[in-house]
Scaffold this motif. Structure first.
Motif, PDB file in Angstrom:
ATOM      1  N   THR A 248       1.132  -1.305   0.025  1.00  0.00           N
ATOM      2  CA  THR A 248       0.018   0.725  -0.254  1.00  0.00           C
ATOM      3  C   THR A 248       0.952   1.247  -0.057  1.00  0.00           C
ATOM      4  OG1 THR A 248      -1.690  -1.519   0.800  1.00  0.00           O
ATOM      5  CG2 THR A 248      -1.959   1.645   1.066  1.00  0.00           C
ATOM      6  N   THR A 249       0.610   2.659  -0.993  1.00  0.00           N
ATOM      7  CA  THR A 249       1.496   3.544  -0.862  1.00  0.00           C
ATOM      8  C   THR A 249       0.471   4.405  -0.541  1.00  0.00           C
ATOM      9  OG1 THR A 249       2.603   2.585  -2.905  1.00  0.00           O
ATOM     10  CG2 THR A 249       2.548   4.947  -2.724  1.00  0.00           C
ATOM     11  N   PHE A 250       0.536   5.488   0.091  1.00  0.00           N
ATOM     12  CA  PHE A 250       0.752   6.608   0.583  1.00  0.00           C
ATOM     13  C   PHE A 250       1.302   7.879   0.321  1.00  0.00           C
ATOM     14  CE2 PHE A 250      -1.050   4.000   3.795  1.00  0.00           C
ATOM     15  CZ  PHE A 250      -1.701   4.040   3.987  1.00  0.00           C
ATOM     16  N   ARG A 251       0.783   9.212  -0.846  1.00  0.00           N
ATOM     17  CA  ARG A 251       1.637   9.761  -1.668  1.00  0.00           C
ATOM     18  C   ARG A 251       1.588  11.157  -0.399  1.00  0.00           C
ATOM     19  NH1 ARG A 251       4.547  11.659  -5.099  1.00  0.00           N
ATOM     20  NH2 ARG A 251       4.790  13.793  -6.256  1.00  0.00           N
TER      21      ARG A 251
ATOM     22  N   PRO B  54       3.581  14.595  -0.405  1.00  0.00           N
ATOM     23  CA  PRO B  54       3.804  15.537  -1.383  1.00  0.00           C
ATOM     24  C   PRO B  54       4.779  16.801  -0.295  1.00  0.00           C
ATOM     25  CG  PRO B  54       1.502  16.382  -0.574  1.00  0.00           C
ATOM     26  CD  PRO B  54       2.132  14.921  -0.162  1.00  0.00           C
ATOM     27  N   ASP B  55       4.664  16.521   0.629  1.00  0.00           N
ATOM     28  CA  ASP B  55       6.072  17.245   1.282  1.00  0.00           C
ATOM     29  C   ASP B  55       7.112  16.882   1.368  1.00  0.00           C
ATOM     30  OD1 ASP B  55       3.962  18.959   1.033  1.00  0.00           O
ATOM     31  OD2 ASP B  55       3.378  18.899   3.484  1.00  0.00           O
ATOM     32  N   THR B  56       7.694  14.537   1.418  1.00  0.00           N
ATOM     33  CA  THR B  56       8.537  14.359   2.214  1.00  0.00           C
ATOM     34  C   THR B  56       8.867  13.447   0.468  1.00  0.00           C
ATOM     35  OG1 THR B  56       7.592  12.601   2.982  1.00  0.00           O
ATOM     36  CG2 THR B  56       8.214  14.433   4.350  1.00  0.00           C
ATOM     37  N   GLN B  57       8.716  14.511  -0.466  1.00  0.00           N
ATOM     38  CA  GLN B  57       9.736  13.523  -1.752  1.00  0.00           C
ATOM     39  C   GLN B  57      11.086  13.677  -1.690  1.00  0.00           C
ATOM     40  OE1 GLN B  57       7.839  11.973  -4.429  1.00  0.00           O
ATOM     41  NE2 GLN B  57       6.344  11.620  -2.818  1.00  0.00           N
ATOM     42  N   PRO B  58      11.482  12.242  -2.419  1.00  0.00           N
ATOM     43  CA  PRO B  58      10.770  10.945  -2.637  1.00  0.00           C
ATOM     44  C   PRO B  58      10.355  10.087  -2.421  1.00  0.00           C
ATOM     45  CG  PRO B  58      13.343  10.598  -2.957  1.00  0.00           C
ATOM     46  CD  PRO B  58      13.738  12.494  -2.086  1.00  0.00           C
ATOM     47  N   ASN B  59      10.332  10.574  -0.965  1.00  0.00           N
ATOM     48  CA  ASN B  59      10.151   9.441  -0.600  1.00  0.00           C
ATOM     49  C   ASN B  59       8.224   9.098  -0.169  1.00  0.00           C
ATOM     50  OD1 ASN B  59      12.561   7.664   0.229  1.00  0.00           O
ATOM     51  ND2 ASN B  59      12.700   9.926   1.322  1.00  0.00           N
ATOM     52  N   ASP B  60       7.671   7.880   0.184  1.00  0.00           N
ATOM     53  CA  ASP B  60       6.408   8.294   0.413  1.00  0.00           C
ATOM     54  C   ASP B  60       5.883   7.101   1.378  1.00  0.00           C
ATOM     55  OD1 ASP B  60       5.213   9.499  -1.886  1.00  0.00           O
ATOM     56  OD2 ASP B  60       5.224   8.227  -3.222  1.00  0.00           O
TER      57      ASP B  60
ATOM     58  N   GLY C  61      -0.592  16.618   4.148  1.00  0.00           N
ATOM     59  CA  GLY C  61      -0.653  16.278   2.562  1.00  0.00           C
ATOM     60  C   GLY C  61      -1.314  14.630   2.245  1.00  0.00           C
ATOM     61  N   GLY C  62      -0.443  13.613   2.947  1.00  0.00           N
ATOM     62  CA  GLY C  62      -1.017  12.492   2.925  1.00  0.00           C
ATOM     63  C   GLY C  62      -2.558  11.829   2.351  1.00  0.00           C
ATOM     64  N   ARG C  63      -2.078  11.025   2.059  1.00  0.00           N
ATOM     65  CA  ARG C  63      -3.276   9.981   0.998  1.00  0.00           C
ATOM     66  C   ARG C  63      -3.236   8.909   0.188  1.00  0.00           C
ATOM     67  NH1 ARG C  63      -1.452  13.662  -2.598  1.00  0.00           N
ATOM     68  NH2 ARG C  63      -2.001  13.373  -4.837  1.00  0.00           N
ATOM     69  N   PRO C  64      -3.690   8.151   0.438  1.00  0.00           N
ATOM     70  CA  PRO C  64      -4.019   6.576  -0.190  1.00  0.00           C
ATOM     71  C   PRO C  64      -3.677   7.296  -1.276  1.00  0.00           C
ATOM     72  CG  PRO C  64      -5.885   6.576   1.322  1.00  0.00           C
ATOM     73  CD  PRO C  64      -5.034   7.657   1.331  1.00  0.00           C
ATOM     74  N   VAL C  65      -3.063   6.374  -2.805  1.00  0.00           N
ATOM     75  CA  VAL C  65      -3.133   6.132  -3.979  1.00  0.00           C
ATOM     76  C   VAL C  65      -2.927   4.572  -4.928  1.00  0.00           C
ATOM     77  CG1 VAL C  65      -1.710   7.878  -4.136  1.00  0.00           C
ATOM     78  CG2 VAL C  65      -0.190   6.643  -4.193  1.00  0.00           C
TER      79      VAL C  65
END
Length: 473
Positions: free
Chosen positions: A291-294, A296-302, A462-466
Motif C-alpha cells: 500500500t502506498t500513501f502519497r 507531497p511534502d517528503t518527496q521522493p519518499n512516500d 497532505g498524505g493520502r492513499p493512492v
C-alpha cells in the motif's frame, strides 16, 4: 512575521500543535548546524548467539534513535540491543532528528550477521501400509525452513515442501529432513495390508484459492488406501456448489468466486470403491499487500506498507495482518525500494470491520505497532474519535498533551469476492495510516494519510492513499 498559512505545511502544523497548548509561542531561531552519526565497530556474534549491542553517537551529542531495516531478521531497542529473529544479515539504522540548533543528521546503517546451527526434530512417525499417503513434519530449532527427501525411493516418495509421503512398496521408508547445514532422518515401516478394501476418508486436507479465478486447489495430506492404489479424488463442498476431480493430489476444482461460504470435502477412490467424504475444511489462503500513501511534502519518499495476511474465504475472515511501515520523513534522496527510510514493524491486528465499498463486500483490516489501539487524540477539539480511527483534525498523539505512547497503524482493504482485484477509488479512499512514533512526528502532530472522500480530510502533511496491490503469497 509570516502567517501560518504562508509557512511550509509541516511548520504550519507544528505551530497549530503549539496553539493547542494555549497560545502562540515564538521560539528561538533554528540554527540548523550540520551533524553526523558514527557507529562504533560492528559486533560479531558467535554462532547461535541471539543478541548483540550496537552503539552510535551523533557529533551534536544529541541522543540517537535505532531502528531495524530487516524486521524479519532482527529487532533493536532504544539502547541498541539487537535481538535476532532469524539467521542472516541484520541491518540497523541510526537517526537523529535535530533540534533548534542542529539539523537532522543523515541516516547511517550498520550490518550485524547472525549465524545459527540448530537441531532438527521429527514429529512421531505415522503408521503406513502399501499405497497410503501420510504427512511427516519436522522443525529446526532456530526456525529455518525444513525440506524433505526420500533416501529409499523404491519404497516411498516424499514432497520436498509439504512432507507428504507416498508408500510405494512394503519395507523401510527413510525420510531425510534438511535445514541449512543440518540433517535428520526418520524411518517409517511400510506394511503389507492383509487384504484390499475401499479407501478410508482422506484426512489432513488443505484448500486454498487456485491460481485461476474461480478455482480452489485441494491437497490431501493423508489417506488409508485400503491396500489398493488410489485412482482418483473427488472434490465436493458443503453447501453443494464446488465440484472437481483428479487422479492425484492436489486437485483443482471449480469454485464460485473465492469459495465464500463453501467448506471443501474430498472422497478417495480405488478399484474396490469410494471412501466417505472427508471432514469439511475451510478455504484459507495467504496474501501479500503493498500500500502506498502519497506524501507531497517528503518527496521522493512516500509512506509505504509492505505486509501479509491470511484470508479465510469460507468464513470471510482476515487474520494475521502484519508488516512494516516506512517513515517518509526519515529518508534520503533515494526513493523506495532502495530507500534509507526508517521502517516500523506493525504486528498486531486489532481491528477488522465488514464493509461494502462500491458494491463489493469486504473488510477494512488494521494492524498496529503496539498491542493497543491508543494512537490519536480522543478529544473532539483535537479531531480525535475513539483513540485511533481515521478522522479530521490535526492528528495529535494519544493522550495529548501528556506522554505519547508512540503507536502507529495501517488500514487496508480486503475484497472478499477477490482479494487480488485492483481496488476502486472508493475502496482506496477508505485506506488510512497514522504514525505517532518519533520518526513520524511533527511536534505533537502525527503523520497521517487519509482522503477527504473517505474521512473528511487529507493527512496532516497532505498524505493520502493512492494504491494497494494484493497478490497471492
Amino acid at each position: 512575521m509570516r502567517t501560518a498559512t504562508t509557512l511550509p505545511r509541516h511548520l504550519a502544523l507544528a505551530a497549530l500543535a503549539l496553539g493547542a497548548l494555549g497560545g502562540c509561542v515564538e521560539g528561538p531561531r533554528i540554527e540548523a548546524r550540520p551533524q553526523v552519526i558514527t557507529f562504533a565497530p560492528a559486533p560479531t556474534p558467535a554462532v547461535n548467539q541471539s543478541s548483540a549491542v550496537v552503539s552510535a553517537t551523533a557529533s551534536s551529542g544529541l541522543p540517537v534513535l535505532y531502528a531495524s531495516r530487516t524486521p524479519s531478521t532482527c529487532s533493536v531497542d532504544a539502547g541498541g540491543v539487537v535481538a535476532a529473529a532469524a539467521a542472516g544479515t541484520c541491518t540497523i539504522a541510526a537517526t537523529q532528528a535535530g533540534d533548534s540548533r542542529y539539523a537532522a543528521a543523515p541516516q547511517v546503517t550498520q550490518d550485524v550477521t547472525f549465524t545459527f546451527r540448530g537441531v532438527i526434530e521429527f514429529a512421531p512417525a505415522p503408521s503406513m501400509s502399501l499405497y497410503d499417503l501420510a504427512t511427516v513434519s519436522a522443525v529446526e530449532s532456530t526456525g529455518l525452513p525444513v525440506g524433505f527427501a526420500s533416501a529409499t525411493p523404491s519404497t516411498c516418495a516424499v514432497e520436498d515442501a509439504t512432507g507428504v509421503v507416498s508408500a510405494l512398496a512394503a519395507g523401510d521408508c527413510t525420510i531425510v529432513a534438511s535445514a541449512g547445514d543440518g540433517q535428520a532422518s526418520l524411518t517409517i515401516a511400510v506394511t503389507a495390508p492383509p487384504g484390499a478394501a475401499a479407501p478410508g476418508a482422506p484426512t489432513r486436507l488443505s484448500a486454498t484459492a487456485g491460481e485461476a479465478p474461480g478455482t480452489v486447489t485441494v491437497t490431501v495430506g493423508a489417506v488409508v488406501a485400503g491396500g489398493s492404489p488410489i485412482t482418483g479424488y473427488t472434490v465436493t463442498s458443503s453447501p453443494p456448489g464446488v465440484t472437481g476431480s483428479g487422479p492425484s493430489s492436489p486437485v483443482t476444482a471449480a469454485c464460485p468466486g473465492t469459495c465464500a461460504g463453501f467448506a471443501i470435502t474430498v472422497a478417495a477412490t480405488n478399484d474396490l470403491g469410494t471412501s466417505l467424504p472427508s471432514v469439511p475444511v475451510d478455504v484459507v489462503s495467504r496474501y501479500r499487500v503493498l500500500t502506498t500513501f502519497r506524501e507531497p511534502d517528503t518527496q521522493p519518499n512516500d509512506s509505504i506498507f509492505e505486509g501479509t495476511f491470511t484470508f479465510n474465504a469460507t468464513a470471510g475472515v482476515a487474520s494475521g495482518l502484519q508488516g512494516r511501515l516506512s517513515e517518509s520523513m526519515t529518508g534520503g534522496a533515494t526513493p523506495y525500494p532502495d530507500d534509507s527510510m526508517t521502517w516500523l514493524t506493525l504486528g498486531h491486528q486489532r481491528s477488522s470491520l465488514p464493509a461494502v465499498l462500491d458494491g463489493a463486500p469486504g473488510l477494512l483490516v488494521t494492524t498496529f505497532l503496539l498491542e493497543t489501539t491508543d494512537t490519536l487524540a480522543q478529544e473532539p477539539k483535537f479531531g480525535g474519535t475513539d483513540g485511533w480511527e481515521p478522522g479530521t483534525g490535526m492528528g495529535l498523539h494519544f493522550g495529548f498533551p501528556g506522554a505519547n505512547p508512540g503507536n502507529a497503524y495501517v488500514r487496508i482493504w480486503v475484497n472478499a469476492a477477490e482479494p487480488t482485484a485492483a481496488p476502486t477509488q472508493g475502496q482506496l479512499d477508505k485506506l488510512a495510516y497514522a504514525d505517532c512514533a518519533p520518526g513520524g512526528m511533527m511536534g505533537a502532530s502525527c503523520m497521517t494519510g487519509t482522503t477527504e472522500a473517505g474521512y473528511g480530510s487529507i493527512g496532516t502533511m497532505g498524505g493520502r492513499p493512492v494504491s494497494q496491490v494484493t497478490t497471492r503469497r
